[in-house]
Write an enzyme that holds these catalytic residues in place. Sequence first.
Site, mmCIF file in Angstrom:
data_model
loop_
_atom_site.group_PDB
_atom_site.id
_atom_site.type_symbol
_atom_site.label_atom_id
_atom_site.label_comp_id
_atom_site.label_asym_id
_atom_site.label_seq_id
_atom_site.Cartn_x
_atom_site.Cartn_y
_atom_site.Cartn_z
ATOM 1 N N TYR A 72 5.048 49.051 -9.562
ATOM 2 C CA TYR A 72 4.460 49.315 -8.260
ATOM 3 C C TYR A 72 3.020 48.472 -8.301
ATOM 4 O O TYR A 72 2.678 48.008 -7.278
ATOM 5 C CB TYR A 72 4.144 50.731 -8.207
ATOM 6 C CG TYR A 72 3.847 51.102 -6.440
ATOM 7 C CD1 TYR A 72 4.588 51.429 -5.639
ATOM 8 C CD2 TYR A 72 2.613 50.896 -5.995
ATOM 9 C CE1 TYR A 72 4.353 51.469 -4.350
ATOM 10 C CE2 TYR A 72 2.133 51.421 -4.838
ATOM 11 C CZ TYR A 72 2.996 51.564 -4.059
ATOM 12 O OH TYR A 72 2.727 51.879 -2.577
ATOM 13 N N PHE A 124 1.611 28.202 16.358
ATOM 14 C CA PHE A 124 3.134 28.668 16.189
ATOM 15 C C PHE A 124 3.316 30.059 17.101
ATOM 16 O O PHE A 124 2.470 30.642 17.221
ATOM 17 C CB PHE A 124 3.685 28.831 14.736
ATOM 18 C CG PHE A 124 5.107 29.036 14.702
ATOM 19 C CD1 PHE A 124 5.997 28.161 15.062
ATOM 20 C CD2 PHE A 124 5.382 30.566 14.475
ATOM 21 C CE1 PHE A 124 7.398 28.532 15.081
ATOM 22 C CE2 PHE A 124 7.121 30.769 14.365
ATOM 23 C CZ PHE A 124 7.828 29.801 14.741
ATOM 24 N N ASP A 125 4.528 30.010 17.650
ATOM 25 C CA ASP A 125 4.787 31.291 18.387
ATOM 26 C C ASP A 125 4.421 32.576 17.960
ATOM 27 O O ASP A 125 4.098 33.359 18.799
ATOM 28 C CB ASP A 125 6.182 31.085 19.049
ATOM 29 C CG ASP A 125 7.210 31.032 18.237
ATOM 30 O OD1 ASP A 125 7.015 30.877 17.190
ATOM 31 O OD2 ASP A 125 8.475 31.519 18.552
ATOM 32 N N ASP A 215 -2.648 27.803 8.811
ATOM 33 C CA ASP A 215 -1.494 28.390 8.816
ATOM 34 C C ASP A 215 -0.796 27.255 7.984
ATOM 35 O O ASP A 215 -0.371 26.148 8.323
ATOM 36 C CB ASP A 215 -1.048 28.498 10.195
ATOM 37 C CG ASP A 215 0.594 28.820 10.062
ATOM 38 O OD1 ASP A 215 1.269 28.624 9.042
ATOM 39 O OD2 ASP A 215 1.084 29.111 11.267
ATOM 40 N N ALA A 217 2.256 27.133 6.378
ATOM 41 C CA ALA A 217 3.861 27.248 5.981
ATOM 42 C C ALA A 217 4.274 25.954 5.419
ATOM 43 O O ALA A 217 5.176 25.842 4.586
ATOM 44 C CB ALA A 217 4.489 27.687 7.294
ATOM 45 N N LYS A 258 9.195 28.533 3.928
ATOM 46 C CA LYS A 258 9.253 26.968 4.171
ATOM 47 C C LYS A 258 8.912 26.576 2.828
ATOM 48 O O LYS A 258 9.876 26.236 2.039
ATOM 49 C CB LYS A 258 8.244 26.643 5.076
ATOM 50 C CG LYS A 258 8.712 27.083 6.721
ATOM 51 C CD LYS A 258 8.311 28.352 7.149
ATOM 52 C CE LYS A 258 8.537 28.810 8.472
ATOM 53 N NZ LYS A 258 8.352 30.300 8.843
ATOM 54 N N HIS A 450 12.799 34.012 23.667
ATOM 55 C CA HIS A 450 13.789 33.043 23.399
ATOM 56 C C HIS A 450 14.720 33.563 22.087
ATOM 57 O O HIS A 450 16.047 33.345 22.179
ATOM 58 C CB HIS A 450 13.254 31.724 22.728
ATOM 59 C CG HIS A 450 12.396 31.778 21.435
ATOM 60 N ND1 HIS A 450 11.060 32.548 21.417
ATOM 61 C CD2 HIS A 450 12.684 31.525 20.261
ATOM 62 C CE1 HIS A 450 10.825 32.350 20.163
ATOM 63 N NE2 HIS A 450 11.548 31.786 19.346
HETATM 64 N N1 F0G Z 1 3.670 29.669 11.116
HETATM 65 C C1 F0G Z 1 4.513 28.355 11.386
HETATM 66 C C2 F0G Z 1 3.918 27.049 11.371
HETATM 67 C C3 F0G Z 1 5.855 28.643 11.380
HETATM 68 O O1 F0G Z 1 6.570 27.663 11.548
HETATM 69 C C4 F0G Z 1 6.504 29.992 10.965
HETATM 70 C C5 F0G Z 1 7.849 30.209 11.199
HETATM 71 C C6 F0G Z 1 5.442 31.074 10.992
HETATM 72 C C7 F0G Z 1 4.165 30.798 10.830
HETATM 73 C C8 F0G Z 1 5.773 32.554 10.752
HETATM 74 O O2 F0G Z 1 6.478 32.847 9.548
HETATM 75 O O3 F0G Z 1 8.664 33.242 10.095
HETATM 76 O O4 F0G Z 1 7.657 33.943 7.839
HETATM 77 O O5 F0G Z 1 7.129 35.100 9.874
HETATM 78 N N2 F0G Z 1 8.657 29.443 11.556
HETATM 79 C C9 F0G Z 1 9.993 29.706 11.568
HETATM 80 C C10 F0G Z 1 10.497 28.514 12.226
HETATM 81 C C11 F0G Z 1 10.774 30.979 12.331
HETATM 82 O O6 F0G Z 1 11.921 28.373 12.567
HETATM 83 O O7 F0G Z 1 9.909 27.379 12.432
HETATM 84 P P1 F0G Z 1 7.425 33.704 9.165
#
Ligand code: F0G
Length: 458
Positions: A72, A124-125, A215, A217, A258, A450
């Site tokens: 843990y 990102f969304d 960010d 990713a 990613k 979406h």
């Molecule tokens: N930031 C970026 C640039 C992303 O592309 C994503 C996720 C996230 C944050 C959020 O991360 O999914 O681990 O919670 N992108 C995916 C996509 C879902 O299909 O581009 P997450």
Amino acid sequence: MKLPYIEPYKIKMIENITTSTKINRKKWIKEADFNLFNLRSDQVIIDLLTDSGTGAMSDNQWAEIMKGDESYAGSKSFLKLRQTIRDLLGFQSFLPTHQGRAAENILFSAILKEGNIVPGNSHFDTTKGHIEMRKAEAIDCTIDEAFNTESDYPFKGNLDLKKLETIYKKYPKEKIPITIITITCNSSGGQPVSMKNIEEVSALSKKYGIRVFFDAARFAENAYFIKEREKGYKEKTIKEIVREMFSFVDGCTMSSKKDAIVNMGGFVAFRDRSLYEKVANFDIIYEGFVTYGGMAGRDMGALAQGLDEATEYEYLQSRIKQIEYLGKTLQKFNVPIQTPIGGHAVFIDAKRFFPHIPQSEFPAQLLAIELYKEAGVRGVEIGTLLADRNPITRENRYPKLELMRLAIPRRVYNNDQMKYVAVAIKNVYDRRNEIKKGLKIIWEAEIMRHFTVKLDMI
Ligand code: F0G
């Protein structure tokens, strides 16, 4: 003759694909309310919905799964991941989370208040969702070149320093808790940010007393583009470039699904220990104790190994060349795509693909549906559906770019499969003028519509 590049790995295990007929697919997509998120994976032949959590782990990553320490508190897997983050990114502290949006959640819970402003390059969304949910505002400062899909500007993810400074001058610094640089910029087409731009954004933000986070990713793909396209980086290793990139920022959120090539996981990393301590409380409330934060020990081990593998040049070269292969094949067929070709995906310009379909009829979603029916290939709309409604006026937001994204999972598909995808798109392109009408919304959620929207053909 110069030897061509190769994938620096071979295949040890395969997963069979279920094939299908056009008749079946037409039926299935209607049953799915014309929303590709509602399809079952065995109704899909080539799945390019996302490159997130869909990569193939290596034997060394699987070995880490077996070695996972599930204590843990203070597990060896946590310590291994912490050491990797320290060595690779130069951040002393980090908090694990179950994925990227959870990293955003714990960070924003600690620093973001109603009425705040968060500048960035096409957030990102989920990032935008987390900002708007807290009644704060995400302001897009991406350079204008990013919105011209025909321009081949090499760093279309860059922030416009003038736009950024205008915001810094307009609002007191207390209102701007953070500026976010998304590397690579997913929403503008997987486009990289240059080292020069990172350095300049960092310097400008320092001048105004504003912290900058990545960010991160797709940070490794961003580093590859810096090596390939920016003067002075040819001879540097990816790991050296990564280290330099992160030296300019105060921390990062990361979706490890990613560029760390794991199926689940994320983290927030910090330079400043006092900010770490503020955010740690939210990790404990929402995710788990600070040494696992929503991840199993085994997954942290695989993540540490993945970070190391993903920052090797040969891997990145074969990955990005595969995206380029798909993009160039589409260009040979005259299909309009976002250029330069992005790091994790090829983005088709639906406004140019279907010039006769207005944005109010969701042309990028229409293209995704036609492609699915044609060949069982699943892409995703990055356009008006994703842009959602203005949270105050509830009007549809019409983004400058109306794209259909084909995101390529890491180490999963081969180039014959990419050729299949390209031919499928060509076939839709050749009959584009027979497709006369788009889609209308039947039902939608309040936020992030979406994923669950129900549509019908007009
Ligand atoms: N930031 C970026 C640039 C992303 O592309 C994503 C996720 C996230 C944050 C959020 O991360 O999914 O681990 O919670 N992108 C995916 C996509 C879902 O299909 O581009 P997450």
